[in-house]
Design an enzyme around this catalytic site. Structure first.
Site, PDB file in Angstrom:
ATOM      1  N   HIS A 120       0.699  -1.339  -0.074  1.00 31.26           N
ATOM      2  CA  HIS A 120      -0.023  -0.108   0.042  1.00 31.26           C
ATOM      3  C   HIS A 120       0.772   1.371   0.079  1.00 31.26           C
ATOM      4  CE1 HIS A 120      -3.648  -2.503   1.611  1.00 31.26           C
ATOM      5  NE2 HIS A 120      -3.312  -2.783   0.389  1.00 31.26           N
ATOM      6  N   GLY A 192      -1.870  -9.713  12.114  1.00 26.90           N
ATOM      7  CA  GLY A 192      -2.288  -8.361  12.148  1.00 26.90           C
ATOM      8  C   GLY A 192      -3.081  -7.670  11.335  1.00 26.90           C
ATOM      9  N   ASN A 218      -3.496 -13.509  15.156  1.00 23.71           N
ATOM     10  CA  ASN A 218      -4.267 -12.281  15.526  1.00 23.71           C
ATOM     11  C   ASN A 218      -4.781 -12.501  16.712  1.00 23.71           C
ATOM     12  OD1 ASN A 218      -6.473 -10.192  15.332  1.00 23.71           O
ATOM     13  ND2 ASN A 218      -5.900 -10.594  12.855  1.00 23.71           N
TER      14      ASN A 218
HETATM   15  P1  OAD Z   1      -7.133  -3.554  10.219  1.00 25.94           P
HETATM   16  O1  OAD Z   1      -7.223  -2.361  10.963  1.00 25.94           O
HETATM   17  O2  OAD Z   1      -8.324  -3.762   9.165  1.00 25.94           O
HETATM   18  O3  OAD Z   1      -7.005  -4.872  11.034  1.00 25.94           O
HETATM   19  C1  OAD Z   1      -6.056  -4.950  12.112  1.00 25.94           C
HETATM   20  C2  OAD Z   1      -5.966  -6.355  12.559  1.00 25.94           C
HETATM   21  O4  OAD Z   1      -5.082  -6.740  13.568  1.00 25.94           O
HETATM   22  C3  OAD Z   1      -7.445  -6.931  13.288  1.00 25.94           C
HETATM   23  O5  OAD Z   1      -7.786  -8.117  12.913  1.00 25.94           O
HETATM   24  C4  OAD Z   1      -7.071  -6.959  14.835  1.00 25.94           C
HETATM   25  O6  OAD Z   1      -7.583  -7.976  15.284  1.00 25.94           O
HETATM   26  C5  OAD Z   1      -5.566  -7.287  14.854  1.00 25.94           C
HETATM   27  N1  OAD Z   1      -4.553  -6.974  15.861  1.00 25.94           N
HETATM   28  C6  OAD Z   1      -4.771  -5.823  16.494  1.00 25.94           C
HETATM   29  N2  OAD Z   1      -3.893  -5.722  17.456  1.00 25.94           N
HETATM   30  C7  OAD Z   1      -3.144  -6.888  17.279  1.00 25.94           C
HETATM   31  C8  OAD Z   1      -1.728  -7.367  17.805  1.00 25.94           C
HETATM   32  N3  OAD Z   1      -1.191  -6.710  18.814  1.00 25.94           N
HETATM   33  N4  OAD Z   1      -1.485  -8.434  17.334  1.00 25.94           N
HETATM   34  C9  OAD Z   1      -1.907  -9.203  16.258  1.00 25.94           C
HETATM   35  N5  OAD Z   1      -2.939  -8.741  15.496  1.00 25.94           N
HETATM   36  C10 OAD Z   1      -3.622  -7.787  16.178  1.00 25.94           C
HETATM   37  O7  OAD Z   1      -5.928  -3.605   9.439  1.00 25.94           O
HETATM   38  P2  OAD Z   1      -5.475  -4.016   8.073  1.00 25.94           P
HETATM   39  O8  OAD Z   1      -6.006  -5.334   7.772  1.00 25.94           O
HETATM   40  O9  OAD Z   1      -4.176  -4.163   7.830  1.00 25.94           O
HETATM   41  O10 OAD Z   1      -5.681   0.265   3.613  1.00 25.94           O
HETATM   42  O11 OAD Z   1      -6.339  -3.156   7.061  1.00 25.94           O
HETATM   43  C11 OAD Z   1      -5.982  -3.347   5.566  1.00 25.94           C
HETATM   44  C12 OAD Z   1      -6.207  -2.034   4.880  1.00 25.94           C
HETATM   45  O12 OAD Z   1      -7.298  -1.516   5.312  1.00 25.94           O
HETATM   46  C13 OAD Z   1      -5.047  -0.870   5.204  1.00 25.94           C
HETATM   47  O13 OAD Z   1      -3.751  -1.145   4.725  1.00 25.94           O
HETATM   48  C14 OAD Z   1      -5.808   0.279   4.949  1.00 25.94           C
HETATM   49  C15 OAD Z   1      -6.905  -0.172   5.573  1.00 25.94           C
HETATM   50  O14 OAD Z   1      -8.062   0.627   4.993  1.00 25.94           O
HETATM   51  C16 OAD Z   1      -5.658   1.371   2.890  1.00 25.94           C
HETATM   52  O15 OAD Z   1      -5.654   2.501   3.245  1.00 25.94           O
HETATM   53  C17 OAD Z   1      -5.558   1.281   1.233  1.00 25.94           C
END
Ligand code: OAD
Length: 252
Positions: A120, A192, A218
Site C-alpha cells: 500500500h 495483524g 491475530n
Molecule cells: P485492520 O485495522 O483492518 O485490522 C487490524 C487487525 O489486527 C485486526 O484483525 C485486529 O484484530 C488485529 N490486531 C490488533 N492488534 C493486534 C496485535 N497486537 N497483534 C496481532 N493482531 C492484532 O488493518 P489491516 O488489515 O492492515 O488500506 O487493514 C488493511 C487495509 O485497510 C489497510 O492497509 C488500509 C485500510 O483501509 C488502505 O488505506 C488502502
C-alpha cells in the site's frame, strides 16, 4: 498464549525454506500506530471516503493532506516493536523468508527488514497528483510538519499526493507480482490483518492452493481464521518473539 500452537509453528518453520509473512495494522499497534478497524480503529472515527480516495483528494486536497500530516506526526513518534524486530531478523537470517506488508508506516524498514514488499505504499513518500512523467515518480519527504499545507510535485510544481494506495486504486503491478510470487512458499503467515482488503487478503488462499502451510496470528478471529491450518490467538509482539526463541534454542 497458545503454547502448543507456538511450538507447532516453530516446528514448521524449522524445516521451511521459503516463508512469507503478510502483515497488517495490528503488527504496528503495540508501537502506538492506530489500526483501521476494531474498537479504536481509525475508520470508526473518520470516513475513508472523505480521506482515502482519489475523489476525496480531488475535492479537498488540503483536508486529505491534513489527515496524512497528522498520521505522519503520530507515526514519527513510534518505534518498531518486538514483532517488527523478529521479522527483520528472520529476513536477515534466512534467504527465502519475506515480509509483505499492507502498512504504510515503514516500521518494518526502520527495524531493518530486507526486501520488504510494501503493497500500500509509504506515508513517507510523495508522488505527482497529475501523474507527470518526471523521474523519480515517487520521492521521499520526511518533513514534519508537512513542507506545505498542500505539498507540490518536485518535477512539475503541480499538486503532490501521498504515495499510498487509496480505496478504488490499483496496487503497483510490480508489487502485486512480487507478493504473488512470495505466496509460493512452504509456510505463509498472515498477522495483524483483518483480512478484508483485497488483493492482500487473497494471498493466503493463493499460498494454500500452492501447498503452503497457512497460519494466522491475530488477537481476534477474521474471515481467514476458519481457512488456515493453524490459528494462533495472540499479540504479534508476543507471539513472534516466543516462536523465535524456540527457533534460536533449536539452533544451539
Ligand atoms: P485492520 O485495522 O483492518 O485490522 C487490524 C487487525 O489486527 C485486526 O484483525 C485486529 O484484530 C488485529 N490486531 C490488533 N492488534 C493486534 C496485535 N497486537 N497483534 C496481532 N493482531 C492484532 O488493518 P489491516 O488489515 O492492515 O488500506 O487493514 C488493511 C487495509 O485497510 C489497510 O492497509 C488500509 C485500510 O483501509 C488502505 O488505506 C488502502
Amino acid at each position: 498464549m497458545a503454547d502448543d500452537a507456538i511450538r507447532a509453528l516453530a516446528a514448521r518453520l524449522r524445516s521451511a525454506g521459503r516463508v512469507t509473512v503478510l502483515t497488517g495494522a495490528g503488527v504496528s499497534a503495540a508501537s502506538g500506530v492506530p489500526t483501521f478497524r476494531g474498537a479504536d480503529g481509525l475508520w470508526r472515527r473518520f470516513r475513508a471516503e472523505t480521506l482515502a480516495t482519489p475523489e476525496a483528494f480531488a475535492k479537498d486536497p488540503q483536508l486529505v493532506w491534513e489527515w496524512y500530516g497528522w498520521r505522519r506526526e503520530l507515526i514519527a513518534a513510534c518505534e518498531p516493536n518486538p514483532a517488527h524486530r523478529v521479522l527483520a531478523a528472520w529476513t536477515a537470517r534466512h534467504e527465502g523468508w519475506r515480509v509483505v506488508t499492507q502498512n504504510v508506516d515503514d516500521l518494518h524498514l526502520v527495524a531493518g527488514t530486507r526486501d520488504l514488499i510494501r503493497l500500500h505504499g509509504s506515508i513517507w513518500e510523495f508522488c505527482c497528483w497529475d501523474g507527470c512523467d518526471g523521474r523519480p515518480g515517487r520521492w521521499t519527504d520526511t518533513c514534519l510538519p508537512l513542507p506545505a499545507p498542500t505539498p507540490r510535485c518536485i518535477h512539475c510544481g503541480g499538486l503532490a499526493r501521498p504515495a499510498v494506495v487509496w480505496f478504488g486504486e490499483s496496487l503497483d503491478p510490480g508489487d502485486t507480482r512480487r507478493a504473488s510470487a512470495a505466496s509460493s512458499c512452504d509456510v505463509f503467515i498472515a498477522t495483524g490483518t483483518s483480512a478484508v482488503v483485497y488483493p492482500a487478503a487473497g494471498f493466503i488462499g493463493e499460498a494454500r492452493a500452492r501447498g503452503a502451510f497457512s497460519v494466522e496470528i491475530n488477537t481476534e478471529a477474521t474471515p481467514t481464521s476458519s481457512l488456515v491450518d493453524l490459528t494462533i490467538h495472540g499479540r504479534a509482539e508476543e507471539v513472534f518473539p516466543a516462536v523465535d526463541a524456540l527457533l534460536l534454542n533449536a539452533a544451539c
